[in-house]
Design an enzyme around this catalytic site. Structure first.
Site, PDB file in Angstrom:
ATOM      1  N   ALA A  12      79.579 140.567  87.714  1.00 33.59           N
ATOM      2  CA  ALA A  12      80.053 141.221  88.829  1.00 33.59           C
ATOM      3  C   ALA A  12      80.021 140.099  89.983  1.00 33.59           C
ATOM      4  CB  ALA A  12      79.023 142.322  89.149  1.00 33.59           C
ATOM      5  N   GLU A  34      80.921 132.363  80.612  1.00 39.15           N
ATOM      6  CA  GLU A  34      80.198 133.314  80.574  1.00 39.15           C
ATOM      7  C   GLU A  34      79.344 133.457  79.300  1.00 39.15           C
ATOM      8  OE1 GLU A  34      78.770 136.078  82.156  1.00 39.15           O
ATOM      9  OE2 GLU A  34      77.978 136.698  80.235  1.00 39.15           O
ATOM     10  N   SER A  40      83.290 140.455  83.519  1.00 38.85           N
ATOM     11  CA  SER A  40      84.013 141.614  84.587  1.00 38.85           C
ATOM     12  C   SER A  40      83.865 143.029  83.974  1.00 38.85           C
ATOM     13  CB  SER A  40      85.627 141.182  84.937  1.00 38.85           C
ATOM     14  OG  SER A  40      85.886 141.848  85.796  1.00 38.85           O
ATOM     15  N   CYS A  44      76.679 149.442  85.717  1.00 39.99           N
ATOM     16  CA  CYS A  44      76.246 150.402  86.146  1.00 39.99           C
ATOM     17  C   CYS A  44      76.602 151.698  85.214  1.00 39.99           C
ATOM     18  CB  CYS A  44      76.682 150.693  87.536  1.00 39.99           C
ATOM     19  SG  CYS A  44      76.352 149.246  88.577  1.00 39.99           S
ATOM     20  N   ASN A 303      79.098 142.313  94.065  1.00 45.98           N
ATOM     21  CA  ASN A 303      80.690 142.259  94.298  1.00 45.98           C
ATOM     22  C   ASN A 303      80.691 141.819  95.552  1.00 45.98           C
ATOM     23  OD1 ASN A 303      82.584 143.445  92.427  1.00 45.98           O
ATOM     24  ND2 ASN A 303      80.765 144.471  91.900  1.00 45.98           N
ATOM     25  N   TRP A 432      73.771 172.903 111.845  1.00 40.85           N
ATOM     26  CA  TRP A 432      73.190 171.585 112.115  1.00 40.85           C
ATOM     27  C   TRP A 432      73.141 170.920 110.693  1.00 40.85           C
ATOM     28  CZ3 TRP A 432      71.825 170.060 116.849  1.00 40.85           C
ATOM     29  CH2 TRP A 432      71.571 171.217 117.738  1.00 40.85           C
TER      30      TRP A 432
END
Lengths: 443, 443
Positions: A12, A34, A40, A44, A303, A432
């Site tokens: 990320a 990597e 990439s 999550c 990010n 409200w």
């Protein structure tokens, strides 16, 4: 010839830094190393692959190595950076595919080595059938394990544990969630945990709180979790008790860590070493509420880190403004959003903190289908400065946490909250707004 | 013996003022005179009664006269205040039920006389089958008319027109929506109007824009709408072309109006006359964006007005902090939220204003079922001060407008928006929140 940017870690923070640097300054040579096989991607999203809602891991990928290449960014997967010499600006890379080591050099370096799960110091965690969920390889392994499994035990009721509990239930597994503290989401206050417990149990998750896990039983393959409250037979175990930053490479090259144990950075994501940046879960953030470093290893923060580092490297004006500690997640029907400090955390910080917790609805009292919605506000007594809060809802209505985060970012008070003109119409809010009802409750 | 509070008008502002005054100071004698047969109801819910989603008008009532009485507030419906003498602090009341006139007196007075629809100066509007939708009596009449109707024409594509278009479609009517300007929601910028038009048409509403209505045809009962673009045969007509404040009573007693034509008030809802307050749709608000009076006749604003006036009358410290111009409404699947100034309005105010309009999603790109979500930001060139914005979504995700409203209330800039730590998880947002994507687009 442009300067050479080397990015260590491409998920990320690293992927963002690389893409942004190249986009802002196409003269730059940008290289990503990597260690794993994937770059990439939206980690999550892993729970939703496990649940079957997302059909394939590949769907989580934002940019493939080929797409990076087309943008002029060279991406090397299964390449592990094993050593960096900041005085010579050189690095040693091990290519796991070819089994060879080689040297490279950089003008600008981005450390985006991420974080890894912590494994509790109990016997049996090394067995087959014991998993963590951090990266795509973890996801692949778990997907495979799910095929034969009927029962699962999850250690830890934080975000990952809760999201995976839902995923496993959706796959039809019997799920036992084991949490050492007295409630799910133990870093937040008890009322939110109680709502979560109810929602989990309504969906058939066995929730054991206040339970100490003493061992994972089995002979090579896990068969049961041994706890202070009894034994839980299981076909697989997910350990989700926390993570810590992968700072070893940084430390070895002399990059300073901050008080949280992650890499210290300034608002341009620079470390203490010249032309060395850090981004993502390995790096600290500035905490807008406490005005000091904070470690918030979340995808959106990563990010932002990466984009900032990439822009600065490309010579653009860019700053990362820090975090309010905002997070949201879904557990079955429940959306739980928090920002800033819980009451427990605020008291621990020495604030004369108080809280209100109210139940309202996500629509007008008469609007059909409106659902309960809960708000917690944490504030300092006397000054009434807002310190944190939570919104728990049955849908996107929990996003009203963003208005609270906006106030926290600027030291807002309860009176500032009461001054907000929030959106009202019967399908969306009582007349409200629940945030305002909570603010009135302070008085 | 406590002082006597007389409240003129008992819907939103008036009912709030009465309830709050009595609650904060039980010594007060509180009396409400309401011209119509209903008090304390959510007029914003009327479209959902028309649609059949809410089964009865009574559901909209928050407090009945009997409930007020139990709280010690005397409520008189079908009582019209026809004259007030502020020098003697007396008033003349006409009881529509008994057909008699009587005198009363006050120590504190709250003017909450609301607003009424404007009727375009065209022939035929007085006929049967022509309606407005403002109060419960309007709702009753329309509900009755719907029973025999097959076709409806709606004049005006603002909030009410749009909400009722949906309601009528849900009742199975053929609906033609007629708007003089070139788009639905004409007070906002064209991109939002275009999204609305698409959504309306997808749900079978005939949308005629840029059309001048010249007459309502019929001989005693409306039969067709005559327009510049042709004739629309219809069984009923809803006029929803705007409203104006009921200021006649106030003017007659010497209460000053503000620049908007509604009653001028300070932040304690006091008028120019001693012990005379105003609340609700008849009163102005302070506009946080333009720092001057603004007329925003919405239910939540009316409730805030009333609560403030009631608290001040009861001797409490209370202030109304004004409005950012925030509004939200639903048109079929679409949730449309706006705050502050549209680009058109900002330019008219003389700002060197610009806008960005972006399309994003209400969840991660890979999250199943995520839907499009649109953000508009209006800002001042140079200073990059935020002036307004819109969020259009297919659900409560449009509530992220609240974060923008929070910034507007304090003169926030695009950079302040970029500094926000907004809630991210795949079911709720892309990793870059749509608000942040829009803010980046400015650069």
């Amino acid at each position: 010839m442009g300067k050479r940017v080397v990015v260590v870690g491409g998920v990320a923070g690293g992927a963002s830094a690389a893409a942004k640097a190249k986009r802002e300054n196409p003269e730059l040579e940008v290289v990503v190393y990597e260690k794993s096989g994937w770059v990439s991607y939206g980690a999550c999203g892993l729970p939703y692959v496990l649940s079957g809602e997302i059909p394939r891991l590949e769907k989580l990928v934002a940019r493939t190595p080929e797409e990076f290449r087309k943008q002029g960014v060279m991406v090397h997967t299964r390449h592990e950076v094993v050593d960096i010499d900041p005085s010579l600006k050189t690095l040693t890379v091990f290519d796991h595919t070819e089994g060879r080591t080689f040297q490279d050099r950089y003008d600008h370096l981005v450390l985006a080595t991420g974080a890894r799960p912590t494994i509790p110091p109990i016997p049996g965690t090394e067995q087959a059938g014991v998993f963590t969920l951090r990266n795509m390889e973890d996801g692949e392994a778990l997907l495979k394990a799910l095929e034969g499994a009927r029962r699962a035990a999850i250690l830890g009721a934080g975000y990952i544990g809760l999201e995976v509990a839902e995923a496993f239930r959706k796959r039809g597994l019997e799920v036992t969630l084991l949490e050492a503290r007295d409630r799910p989401l133990p870093h937040w206050d008890p009322e939110v945990g109680a709502l979560l417990k109810e929602e989990l149990e309504r969906h058939g998750v066995e929730v054991w709180t206040g339970v100490r896990v003493t061992a994972l039983r089995g002979s090579g393959r896990v068969e049961a979790v041994e706890t202070s409250e009894g034994v839980v037979p299981t076909d697989l175990v997910l350990i989700a008790t926390g993570i810590r930053p992968n700072v070893e490479l940084a430390q070895a090259m002399g990059v300073a860590l901050g008080p949280t144990g992650a890499i210290a950075t300034d608002e341009r994501m620079r470390t203490n070493l010249e032309e060395v940046y850090a981004a993502g879960d390995v790096a600290e953030s500035f905490y807008q509420v406490l005005k000091r470093p904070y470690w918030l290893p979340l995808g959106d923060v990563a990010n932002k880190h990466g984009r900032t580092a990439g822009a600065v490297i490309a010579g653009k004006e860019a700053r990362f403004h820090g975090v309010a500690g905002t997070a949201i997640f879904k557990a079955f029907g429940l959306a739980v959003a928090t920002t800033g400090l819980s009451l427990e955390a605020a008291l621990k910080e020495g604030y004369a903190a108080k809280k209100v917790f109210i139940k309202s609805r996500d629509g007008a009292h008469y609007y059909p289908g409106s659902q309960p919605l809960f708000v917690e506000l944490v504030y300092e007594e006397g000054t009434e400065r807002l310190l944190g809060g939570a919104v728990v809802a049955f849908d996107h209505g929990a996003l009203r946490i963003d208005a609270l985060a906006a106030l926290l970012s600027r030291g807002g008070t309860v009176e500032d909250l009461l001054a907000l003109d929030l959106a009202y119409a019967p399908p969306f809010s009582p007349v409200w707004d629940p945030l305002l009802i909570a603010a009135q409750e302070v008085r």
